[in-house]
Design an enzyme around this catalytic site. Structure first.
Site, PDB file in Angstrom:
ATOM      1  N   LEU A  19     -18.376  11.549   2.397  1.00 15.70           N
ATOM      2  CA  LEU A  19     -18.608  11.430   0.957  1.00 15.70           C
ATOM      3  C   LEU A  19     -19.285  12.704   0.462  1.00 15.70           C
ATOM      4  O   LEU A  19     -18.959  13.256  -0.583  1.00 15.70           O
ATOM      5  CB  LEU A  19     -19.493  10.217   0.657  1.00 15.70           C
ATOM      6  CG  LEU A  19     -18.937   8.865   1.096  1.00 15.70           C
ATOM      7  CD1 LEU A  19     -19.901   7.749   0.723  1.00 15.70           C
ATOM      8  CD2 LEU A  19     -17.586   8.599   0.450  1.00 15.70           C
ATOM      9  N   LEU A  69     -12.943  10.980  -4.269  1.00 13.80           N
ATOM     10  CA  LEU A  69     -14.185  11.704  -4.528  1.00 13.80           C
ATOM     11  C   LEU A  69     -13.937  13.193  -4.663  1.00 13.80           C
ATOM     12  O   LEU A  69     -14.476  13.850  -5.543  1.00 13.80           O
ATOM     13  CB  LEU A  69     -15.182  11.451  -3.402  1.00 13.80           C
ATOM     14  CG  LEU A  69     -15.870  10.098  -3.464  1.00 13.80           C
ATOM     15  CD1 LEU A  69     -16.810   9.947  -2.293  1.00 13.80           C
ATOM     16  CD2 LEU A  69     -16.636   9.954  -4.770  1.00 13.80           C
ATOM     17  N   ALA A  70     -13.103  13.738  -3.777  1.00 13.92           N
ATOM     18  CA  ALA A  70     -12.870  15.178  -3.812  1.00 13.92           C
ATOM     19  C   ALA A  70     -12.066  15.561  -5.053  1.00 13.92           C
ATOM     20  O   ALA A  70     -12.515  16.378  -5.866  1.00 13.92           O
ATOM     21  CB  ALA A  70     -12.142  15.621  -2.539  1.00 13.92           C
ATOM     22  N   ARG A 121     -20.552   8.131  16.494  1.00 15.20           N
ATOM     23  CA  ARG A 121     -19.428   7.203  16.555  1.00 15.20           C
ATOM     24  C   ARG A 121     -18.545   7.384  17.773  1.00 15.20           C
ATOM     25  O   ARG A 121     -18.071   6.412  18.352  1.00 15.20           O
ATOM     26  CB  ARG A 121     -18.576   7.381  15.314  1.00 15.20           C
ATOM     27  CG  ARG A 121     -19.332   6.976  14.104  1.00 15.20           C
ATOM     28  CD  ARG A 121     -18.569   7.257  12.851  1.00 15.20           C
ATOM     29  NE  ARG A 121     -19.366   6.772  11.738  1.00 15.20           N
ATOM     30  CZ  ARG A 121     -19.026   6.895  10.481  1.00 15.20           C
ATOM     31  NH1 ARG A 121     -17.895   7.485  10.158  1.00 15.20           N
ATOM     32  NH2 ARG A 121     -19.797   6.425   9.536  1.00 15.20           N
ATOM     33  N   GLY A 144      -4.521  13.948  -6.207  1.00 19.73           N
ATOM     34  CA  GLY A 144      -5.499  13.054  -5.593  1.00 19.73           C
ATOM     35  C   GLY A 144      -6.741  12.988  -6.454  1.00 19.73           C
ATOM     36  O   GLY A 144      -7.255  14.017  -6.917  1.00 19.73           O
ATOM     37  N   SER A 168     -19.660  -1.581   7.981  1.00 23.69           N
ATOM     38  CA  SER A 168     -20.402  -0.329   7.866  1.00 23.69           C
ATOM     39  C   SER A 168     -21.291  -0.057   9.074  1.00 23.69           C
ATOM     40  O   SER A 168     -21.936  -0.937   9.627  1.00 23.69           O
ATOM     41  CB  SER A 168     -21.288  -0.355   6.633  1.00 23.69           C
ATOM     42  OG  SER A 168     -22.155   0.749   6.690  1.00 23.69           O
TER      43      SER A 168
HETATM   44  C1  FAD Z   1     -13.687   1.727   5.119  1.00 27.10           C
HETATM   45  C2  FAD Z   1     -14.251   3.104   5.023  1.00 27.10           C
HETATM   46  C3  FAD Z   1     -15.614   3.306   4.932  1.00 27.10           C
HETATM   47  C4  FAD Z   1     -16.146   4.585   4.843  1.00 27.10           C
HETATM   48  N1  FAD Z   1     -17.494   4.728   4.727  1.00 27.10           N
HETATM   49  C5  FAD Z   1     -18.001   5.964   4.569  1.00 27.10           C
HETATM   50  C6  FAD Z   1     -19.401   6.147   4.366  1.00 27.10           C
HETATM   51  O1  FAD Z   1     -20.179   5.198   4.335  1.00 27.10           O
HETATM   52  N2  FAD Z   1     -19.864   7.409   4.200  1.00 27.10           N
HETATM   53  C7  FAD Z   1     -19.055   8.483   4.217  1.00 27.10           C
HETATM   54  O2  FAD Z   1     -19.528   9.595   4.039  1.00 27.10           O
HETATM   55  N3  FAD Z   1     -17.721   8.335   4.382  1.00 27.10           N
HETATM   56  C8  FAD Z   1     -17.170   7.112   4.555  1.00 27.10           C
HETATM   57  N4  FAD Z   1     -15.825   6.969   4.729  1.00 27.10           N
HETATM   58  C9  FAD Z   1     -14.948   8.149   4.660  1.00 27.10           C
HETATM   59  C10 FAD Z   1     -14.730   8.562   3.218  1.00 27.10           C
HETATM   60  O3  FAD Z   1     -14.657   7.429   2.408  1.00 27.10           O
HETATM   61  C11 FAD Z   1     -13.439   9.335   3.009  1.00 27.10           C
HETATM   62  O4  FAD Z   1     -13.308  10.317   3.959  1.00 27.10           O
HETATM   63  C12 FAD Z   1     -13.435  10.011   1.653  1.00 27.10           C
HETATM   64  O5  FAD Z   1     -13.735   9.082   0.649  1.00 27.10           O
HETATM   65  C13 FAD Z   1     -12.124  10.684   1.376  1.00 27.10           C
HETATM   66  O6  FAD Z   1     -12.130  11.158   0.051  1.00 27.10           O
HETATM   67  P1  FAD Z   1     -10.971  12.049  -0.504  1.00 27.10           P
HETATM   68  O7  FAD Z   1     -11.313  12.311  -1.929  1.00 27.10           O
HETATM   69  O8  FAD Z   1     -10.752  13.198   0.387  1.00 27.10           O
HETATM   70  O9  FAD Z   1      -9.659  11.156  -0.397  1.00 27.10           O
HETATM   71  P2  FAD Z   1      -9.272   9.715  -0.972  1.00 27.10           P
HETATM   72  O10 FAD Z   1     -10.405   8.998  -1.577  1.00 27.10           O
HETATM   73  O11 FAD Z   1      -8.499   9.042   0.110  1.00 27.10           O
HETATM   74  O12 FAD Z   1      -8.313  10.030  -2.164  1.00 27.10           O
HETATM   75  C14 FAD Z   1      -6.978  10.388  -1.987  1.00 27.10           C
HETATM   76  C15 FAD Z   1      -6.340  10.537  -3.333  1.00 27.10           C
HETATM   77  O13 FAD Z   1      -5.082  11.141  -3.173  1.00 27.10           O
HETATM   78  C16 FAD Z   1      -4.084  10.415  -3.828  1.00 27.10           C
HETATM   79  N5  FAD Z   1      -2.859  10.648  -3.079  1.00 27.10           N
HETATM   80  C17 FAD Z   1      -2.657  10.549  -1.746  1.00 27.10           C
HETATM   81  N6  FAD Z   1      -1.413  10.936  -1.438  1.00 27.10           N
HETATM   82  C18 FAD Z   1      -0.827  11.286  -2.597  1.00 27.10           C
HETATM   83  C19 FAD Z   1       0.449  11.790  -2.928  1.00 27.10           C
HETATM   84  N7  FAD Z   1       1.373  12.062  -2.018  1.00 27.10           N
HETATM   85  N8  FAD Z   1       0.724  12.016  -4.237  1.00 27.10           N
HETATM   86  C20 FAD Z   1      -0.209  11.783  -5.188  1.00 27.10           C
HETATM   87  N9  FAD Z   1      -1.428  11.355  -4.917  1.00 27.10           N
HETATM   88  C21 FAD Z   1      -1.733  11.099  -3.638  1.00 27.10           C
HETATM   89  C22 FAD Z   1      -4.574   9.010  -3.874  1.00 27.10           C
HETATM   90  O14 FAD Z   1      -3.959   8.335  -4.936  1.00 27.10           O
HETATM   91  C23 FAD Z   1      -6.062   9.229  -4.060  1.00 27.10           C
HETATM   92  O15 FAD Z   1      -6.323   9.417  -5.418  1.00 27.10           O
HETATM   93  C24 FAD Z   1     -15.282   5.696   4.840  1.00 27.10           C
HETATM   94  C25 FAD Z   1     -13.922   5.499   4.945  1.00 27.10           C
HETATM   95  C26 FAD Z   1     -13.407   4.227   5.060  1.00 27.10           C
HETATM   96  C27 FAD Z   1     -11.944   4.065   5.268  1.00 27.10           C
END
Ligand code: FAD
Ligand code: SF4
Ligand code: FES
Lengths: 670, 246
Positions: free
Chosen positions: A469, A43-44, A337, A40, A284
């Site tokens: 985020l 951001l994380a 929310r 993945g 948003s």
């Molecule tokens: C529309 C929307 C608006 C939002 N607005 C906000 C906001 O304003 N402020 C805030 O703090 N949060 C917000 N959030 C929440 C926040 O965006 C997410 O919780 C956060 O970005 C998740 O980040 P992540 O790195 O954990 O996962 P993600 O960004 O979902 O990344 C997942 C990664 O895993 C990979 N992946 C997944 N499954 C597999 C697999 N089986 N094999 C290989 N790769 C895989 C994907 O390719 C991707 O690279 C929002 C969410 C949404 C949906």
């Protein structure tokens, strides 16, 4: 196994510093001999991959999209919190910590949240140094806005595209390391299973989504950063490819799954318009800073609007019910929310909904446009502006703040929100549950870490805006790089892990078996057919409000649906080419198991808290009447489920939550 | 609505590919273009065929994953949007719609409508970043004031979603709008200055190596760009490049 959260001893404000001072480090020369897999690159994962590579580890990163820049984090609109107190309005690490624990309805782990608040300020510095163009005021300093559930202005933003800009920042840090050869990036690769050797996570099996090739990858540690599982509902604000598979695969191999039932339903989404719909679009939450939420005060007006006989602009101020301002005077439209979502459902259930299906409320900018317009006129030296001028100036301000959101709404609904109130309704958005991790962000599988939305740790039963985020970047840039080092320091003599080990062989074999099953099954119904049916059960019985009867039914129905899926699913095409249906089949298979555990978890939790509202547990009298009723005596724990085959057989482990620095109180936003 | 679709089908990079006819009925004007394709695919699957492969993920105009050349236009007939934001109300009952992949030498077809835009990533690996350690030991964010104007302009450039419409629509298959946007973002910010010369040189060199064409100021890219990235960014990129030569 007893759950050990490994929270360090000592006062909460010193825990993280003391911890960092006492962990084992890996010397730079040895880091070169250590491999880390990051699954993945949102951001994380993106921030973790870049930082681990920067530190000197060999990183292999995986994502199912064609580029890290497209991870779902890109979609986050509103902003990111940080306790910078640039506004001088009383913000501090403690206050951010307090708001987050309270916002999460006292179901988060105190020590993790404190650490998050502590490193939050660093995140902004880091991103600005990377060239993230956050909004600035005229003095050239960073601008802020506020979000639901808090009384200070601590949210940093880049128009309505904050997630995009933060992700591009992490992506650029990755690019630097990819260019140097420190990160090997595997785009369009899906993790199919994790490989354990002597009980430790030592690698993964992937499928190249373009060629269909099954590959083995080894490493000294595996980091899962694959995001949330909201798509179990089929309709959600998540990207189409968002899935639970990686988390579910590690769950099946020993990682406990925590709080699966905590799902955030976001109040400001574009309502469902028909059966064809493939996803729901979030507007948003920052819109709630300026928009006022209302429904008609009288049932007959609501009905006239639904039938198209009246327009929202026909109703006078007195004919409207600004129900959030009425019920929650202190926070008004900015309640958290879960509170805003339930209040909208309550009004719509009572017959006040305003779209054809009766499942929408208004988000109105008319007042904001007037207020900003007058202010602008004054700034321009016009003390007696015409109504048209006020309207024009006000719309310009609103456009500068929310223009892209308004455009998005217009494109989808075909109505101009500058002139008529938007319609909004709650939709599945974010999952607070996820893989159980300790303070080190390690799962119950040694060497297997989980960060970002995929883990459960920081948000409790509800997540305040702009905090996901923050958590993703905190985990990836500043927490995991330390905690994983402590673990890897014991691995400096291990040497390369061979992918010829029988454990790899076996994992690869079972992955191939499942794929062969799908392409040869010759069933009669598409993958989406099953996914939609699962989503409907989830929304109807495991959605915004739940009761024991519905949850028990849901468990039975999901199990039956799962059996039907394995008999009758139809996956066209072959295994050795690009085959989207095949990829989806694997993801839906996992959702069909998670869904049942989700319902089971909700059934066990006989209290209401945050994103989990049990109808049996509501206040029946007093000032909180109708509000969620938490039960701290019996349920102040994290539920962590151990896999035992069928989801119904999963075994519950409880991590008792301790609150030493924050007093447990009824969450009131009145 | 009832529609006729002519869709490009191609089994892989080495397959010749051809247009195939489909028809679809009961299309609602509220559907997005991709939802219409979902319905078509469901229909194809039920008839025992192989669904049409196309790229998509966020379905809200921000990830840059969706593509499609629709009736000869990148992202279809509407302006300022991606394909996932295109709605069927832009079409009429009985229309025939041509759907093709984004064609460019640097974007080989993977299958049907899916192309490989990895070249964009490789350009970024050559300098699409500011060289700062991710350790968090950076100076306080407000210690370097940035004028609102500069921040806003950098933000405008940074909104590029890397979709490739600019390349697909350009008669020279030039990637200059994309690269110009990235170069501009950093050129406008104080943090990006130190390595500005190397950045632009390396990124432009990689852009050429990937087989993208040159800009002849036709401006089609700007017209088709879903994020309104302006030609000014190409001019700024050229200026940045000239600066490195004197
Ligand atoms: C529309 C929307 C608006 C939002 N607005 C906000 C906001 O304003 N402020 C805030 O703090 N949060 C917000 N959030 C929440 C926040 O965006 C997410 O919780 C956060 O970005 C998740 O980040 P992540 O790195 O954990 O996962 P993600 O960004 O979902 O990344 C997942 C990664 O895993 C990979 N992946 C997944 N499954 C597999 C697999 N089986 N094999 C290989 N790769 C895989 C994907 O390719 C991707 O690279 C929002 C969410 C949404 C949906
Ligand atoms: S410049 Fe515009 S068209 Fe080109 S990749 Fe960026 S967003 Fe797409
Ligand atoms: S699917 Fe993400 S931009 Fe269209």
């Amino acid at each position: 196994m007893a759950l050990d959260s490994k929270v360090p001893k000592g006062p909460i404000a010193d825990k993280w510093t003391n911890y960092k001072n006492h962990i084992d480090l890996v010397n730079p020369a040895n880091k070169r001999n250590i491999d880390v897999i990051v699954v993945g690159t949102g951001l994380a994962g993106g921030s973790a991959a870049a930082t681990l590579a920067e530190l000197g580890y060999n990183v292999k990163a995986f994502a199912y999209q064609d580029s890290p820049r497209r991870a779902h984090s890109i979609a986050a609109q509103g902003g990111i919190n940080a306790a910078k107190n640039y506004q001088g309005d009383g913000d501090s690490t403690y206050r951010l910590f307090y708001d987050t624990v309270k916002g999460g309805d006292y179901r988060a782990r105190e020590a993790n949240v404190y650490r998050l608040a502590e490193v939050s300020a660093n995140i902004i510095d880091q991103c600005v140094a990377q060239g993230v163009p956050f909004a600035r005021d005229y003095g050239g300093l960073l601008d802020n806005r506020s979000f639901g559930g808090v009384l200070v202005s601590r949210t940093f933003y880049a128009k309505g595209q904050t997630g995009q800009q933060l992700l591009l920042g992490a992506y650029s840090a990755m690019n630097r390391q990819i260019g140097r050869g420190k990160i090997q990036m595997y785009n369009r690769h899906e993790m199919m299973d994790v490989v354990l050797v002597d009980g430790k996570a030592r690698g993964i099996i992937t499928r190249n989504l373009v060629t269909g090739e099954i590959e083995r990858h080894s490493a000294h540690a595996v980091v899962i950063a694959t995001g949330g599982y909201g798509n179990v509902f089929f309709l959600s604000t998540n990207a189409m490819g968002s899935n639970v598979s990686a988390s579910w695969k590690i769950h099946k191999k020993g990682a406990y799954f925590a709080n699966p039932c905590y799902t955030q339903i976001h109040p400001t989404c574009i309502p469902v318009s028909g059966d064809h719909q493939s996803k729901l679009t979030l507007m948003s939450e920052s819109l709630r800073n300026d928009g006022r939420i209302w429904v008609p005060a009288k049932l007959e007006d609501a009905q006239a609007i639904r039938e198209g006989k009246k327009k929202p602009t026909d109703l006078s101020e007195e004919e409207r019910d600004y129900y959030l301002e009425r019920r929650y005077p202190a926070f008004g439209n900015l309640v958290p929310r879960d509170v805003a979502s339930r209040a909208a459902k309550e009004r719509c259930d009572a017959g006040f909904g305003v779209n054809a299906t009766g499942e929408a409320v208004y988000l109105d900018f008319a007042d904001a446009i007037k207020r900003y317009g007058r202010e602008q006129a004054l700034i321009h030296g016009d003390h007696n502006p015409s109504a048209e001028k006020v309207d024009k100036l006000g719309k310009e301000v609103v456009k500068a703040k929310y223009g892209n959101l308004f455009q998005m709404y217009d494109k989808i609904v075909d109505e101009d929100p500058y002139n008529t109130p938007m319609m909004i309704y709650p939709a599945v958005h974010y999952t607070m549950g996820g893989t159980w991790v300790d303070y080190n962000l390690m799962t119950t599988i040694p060497g297997c870490y989980c960060i970002g939305e995929a883990n459960f740790s920081d948000h409790g039963a509800n997540r305040l805006g702009a905090s996901a985020l923050m958590q993703g970047l905190a985990d990836g840039y500043f927490v995991l790089p330390y905690t994983i080092g402590d673990y890897l320091s014991k691995d400096i003599r291990t040497g390369k892990i061979s992918t010829d080990l029988p454990e790899f062989e076996e994992a690869e074999k079972s992955v191939k078996e499942q794929i062969n099953f799908f392409v040869n099954n010759n069933g009669s119904k598409s993958v989406d057919h099953f996914h939609k049916r699962l989503g409907k059960i989830m929304w109807d019985k495991v959605g915004m409000a739940r009761n024991a009867k519905g949850l028990t039914e849901a468990m039975t129905e999901i199990k039956a649906l799962r059996e039907e899926f394995w008999k009758d699913v139809k996956v066209p095409g072959s295994a050795d080419t690009y085959n989207e249906e095949l990829a989806k089949a694997g993801r839906v298979a996992d959702f069909l198991e998670l869904g049942e555990l989700f319902a089971k978890d909700a059934l066990v939790r006989e209290e209401s808290c945050g994103g989990h509202f049990r109808e049996e547990s509501a206040e029946t009298e007093g000032p909180q009447e109708g509000e969620a009723k938490r039960d701290d005596v019996n349920f102040a724990f994290v539920s962590a489920w151990e896999y035992k085959g069928e989801p119904a057989d999963a075994v519950l482990h409880k991590e008792q939550l301790e609150f030493n620095d924050i007093e447990l109180k009824t969450r009131s936003y009145k | 609505m009832n529609l006729k679709l002519k869709i490009w089908r191609q089994n892989g990079a080495n397959d010749a590919g051809k247009m195939v006819d489909y028809s679809i009925s009961n299309v609602s004007p509220d559907m997005s273009f991709l939802e219409m394709l979902d319905v078509l695919n469901e229909q194809i699957i039920n008839e025992g065929g192989e669904p049409v492969a196309f790229d998509h993920d966020c379905r809200e105009g921000i990830c840059g994953m969706c593509s499609l050349f629709i009736n000869g236009e990148a992202h279809g007939p509407d302006r300022g949007i991606t394909t996932c934001q295109l709605h069927m109300r832009k079409f009429k009952d009985g229309d025939t719609i041509y759907i093709e992949p984004f064609r460019a030498k640097a974007f080989p077809v993977i299958k049907d409508l899916v192309v490989d835009r990895g070249a964009f990533d490789r350009i970024q690996h050559q300098g699409g970043f500011i060289s700062v350690n991710t350790s968090g030991n950076t100076q306080d964010a407000n210690s370097l004031p940035i004028s609102k104007h500069a921040a806003d302009e950098a933000m405008d450039a940074a909104t590029c979603i890397g979709c490739g419409a600019c390349v697909a629509t350009c008669k020279n298959s030039s990637a200059m709008l994309f690269v110009g946007a990235k170069v501009s973002q950093y050129a406008l910010l104080p943090q990006g200055q130190v390595e500005a010369a190397d950045r632009v040189r390396n990124m432009v060199a990689q852009m050429d190596a990937e087989g993208f064409g040159n800009c002849t100021n036709t401006g089609a890219c700007e017209v088709e760009c879903p994020k309104g990235i302006s030609l000014d960014n190409i001019a700024r990129m050229n200026r940045e490049l000239f600066k490195t030569m004197i």
